[in-house]
Design a protein around this motif. Structure first.
Motif, PDB file in Angstrom:
ATOM      1  N   LEU A  90       0.832  -1.206   0.000  1.00 27.33           N
ATOM      2  CA  LEU A  90       0.000   0.000   0.000  1.00 27.33           C
ATOM      3  C   LEU A  90       0.863   1.251   0.000  1.00 27.33           C
ATOM      4  N   THR A  91       0.297   2.314  -0.573  1.00 27.81           N
ATOM      5  CA  THR A  91       0.985   3.606  -0.625  1.00 27.81           C
ATOM      6  C   THR A  91       0.254   4.574   0.307  1.00 27.81           C
ATOM      7  N   HIS A 129       5.637   3.433  -4.292  1.00 27.04           N
ATOM      8  CA  HIS A 129       4.867   3.180  -5.525  1.00 27.04           C
ATOM      9  C   HIS A 129       4.458   1.719  -5.563  1.00 27.04           C
ATOM     10  N   LEU A 130       3.238   1.458  -6.021  1.00 27.04           N
ATOM     11  CA  LEU A 130       2.838   0.062  -6.200  1.00 27.04           C
ATOM     12  C   LEU A 130       3.771  -0.588  -7.221  1.00 27.04           C
ATOM     13  N   GLY A 131       4.067  -1.854  -6.978  1.00 28.61           N
ATOM     14  CA  GLY A 131       4.957  -2.592  -7.893  1.00 28.61           C
ATOM     15  C   GLY A 131       6.416  -2.528  -7.477  1.00 28.61           C
ATOM     16  N   PHE A 210      -6.541  -2.180  -5.794  1.00 32.16           N
ATOM     17  CA  PHE A 210      -7.654  -1.593  -5.046  1.00 32.16           C
ATOM     18  C   PHE A 210      -7.361  -0.101  -4.969  1.00 32.16           C
ATOM     19  N   VAL A 211      -8.056   0.656  -5.787  1.00 31.36           N
ATOM     20  CA  VAL A 211      -7.803   2.100  -5.875  1.00 31.36           C
ATOM     21  C   VAL A 211      -9.108   2.819  -5.535  1.00 31.36           C
ATOM     22  N   GLY A 212      -9.048   3.741  -4.580  1.00 33.34           N
ATOM     23  CA  GLY A 212     -10.245   4.513  -4.225  1.00 33.34           C
ATOM     24  C   GLY A 212     -11.265   3.727  -3.436  1.00 33.34           C
ATOM     25  N   ILE A 216      -9.412   3.864   5.637  1.00 35.27           N
ATOM     26  CA  ILE A 216      -8.389   3.970   6.695  1.00 35.27           C
ATOM     27  C   ILE A 216      -7.433   2.793   6.560  1.00 35.27           C
ATOM     28  N   ALA A 217      -6.157   3.064   6.762  1.00 33.33           N
ATOM     29  CA  ALA A 217      -5.185   1.965   6.914  1.00 33.33           C
ATOM     30  C   ALA A 217      -4.528   2.106   8.273  1.00 33.33           C
ATOM     31  N   TYR A 218      -4.400   1.004   8.969  1.00 36.06           N
ATOM     32  CA  TYR A 218      -3.614   0.947  10.203  1.00 36.06           C
ATOM     33  C   TYR A 218      -2.382   0.110   9.904  1.00 36.06           C
ATOM     34  N   ILE A 219      -1.222   0.725  10.090  1.00 34.53           N
ATOM     35  CA  ILE A 219       0.025   0.026   9.795  1.00 34.53           C
ATOM     36  C   ILE A 219       0.790  -0.144  11.099  1.00 34.53           C
ATOM     37  N   GLY A 220       0.956  -1.387  11.489  1.00 32.07           N
ATOM     38  CA  GLY A 220       1.685  -1.675  12.724  1.00 32.07           C
ATOM     39  C   GLY A 220       3.159  -1.363  12.540  1.00 32.07           C
ATOM     40  N   MET A 221       3.710  -0.592  13.480  1.00 25.27           N
ATOM     41  CA  MET A 221       5.145  -0.301  13.482  1.00 25.27           C
ATOM     42  C   MET A 221       5.699  -0.930  14.762  1.00 25.27           C
ATOM     43  N   ASP A 222       7.007  -0.727  15.020  1.00 20.66           N
ATOM     44  CA  ASP A 222       7.582  -1.367  16.209  1.00 20.66           C
ATOM     45  C   ASP A 222       6.945  -0.874  17.504  1.00 20.66           C
TER      46      ASP A 222
END
Ligand code: 5RP
Length: 233
Positions: A90-91, A129-131, A210-212, A216-222
């Motif tokens: 994801l971006t 960027h995707l890819g 999956f565009v649009g 919400i994205a939740y990204i787990g960090m340390d």
């Protein structure tokens, strides 16, 4: 617990806070979405949470049943309150690649039927960027059309690889009985445009772009969970 699993767990626990009593919940697929399903199952059993789940794959279906989450269908509930799902990449614009578990078509149907879509991921899934990082784009294809679709994907600049099954000879078959081509495009400048071009190829059922679709994205960090929120157009 290993660090990546801990990141996935933290993201999953943030996401399930959005689930309220009597919600219809879209249940995503993959190892991160599984943690959200397990967390919801615990709330159903111990906190008297009343929800019904719409699974995006047999994996999600079986896990939800094991966790005691009542199941419903899109026929009964064509509108879903919230869906929680994972992503392969994801971006920050909340453009995604999904389908690493070959569930992309049902995942997209469930996402499109949802009032709110929440993506959960570990920090390795973020990319500019995707890819990038040799991430492929999963493409679900009717088996009859595999060779012509591969040719068209080459014309669009991809290296197409038919995904092989594990524990079965030959290509993987999706929950819909289709094959999957993983398209290696390199970094993708315009995912929305490429998604339309791929979708136009006869025999293509769905792409992993999956565009649009994501709110919400939740990204787990340390030590924390990063939240990215976008106004859906
Ligand atoms: C399945 C998916 C998954 O959500 C994606 O592959 C991420 O999986 P994981 O959370 O196991 O990394 O799109 O089709």
């Amino acid at each position: 617990m290993d660090a990546i699993l801990e990141q996935k767990q933290k993201a999953a626990l943030e996401a399930v806070k959005h689930v309220k009593d009597n919600f219809i919940v879209g249940l995503g697929s993959g190892s991160t979405a599984a943690l959200a399903i397990e967390a919801l199952g615990k709330q159903v059993k111990t906190q008297n949470l009343h929800i019904k789940g719409i699974p995006s794959s047999y994996q999600a279906f079986q896990l939800a049943v094991d966790c005691g989450i009542p199941i419903t269908t899109l026929e009964e509930h064509p509108q879903i309150d919230v869906t929680i799902d994972g992503a392969d990449q994801l971006t920050t614009e909340l453009f995604l690649i999904k389908g690493g578990g070959a569930a992309l078509a049902r995942e997209k149907i469930v996402a499109a039927a949802s009032k709110q879509n929440i993506i959960i991921a570990d920090q390795n899934k973020k990319a500019a960027h995707l890819g990038a990082n040799n991430q492929f784009v999963p493409i679900e294809v009717i088996p009859f059309a595999l060779t012509p679709v591969k040719q068209k994907l080459c014309e669009l600049g991809a290296k197409p690889v038919v995904r092989e099954a594990k524990g079965k000879l030959g290509p993987i078959l999706t929950d819909n009985g289709n094959a999957v081509i993983d398209g290696y495009f390199g970094e993708i400048a315009n995912p929305a445009d490429l998604a339309v071009k791929i979708k136009m190829i006869p025999g293509v059922v769905e792409t992993g772009f999956f565009v649009g679709l994501t709110d919400i994205a939740y990204i787990g960090m340390d030590n924390t969970v990063e939240k990215i929120a976008k106004q859906r157009k």
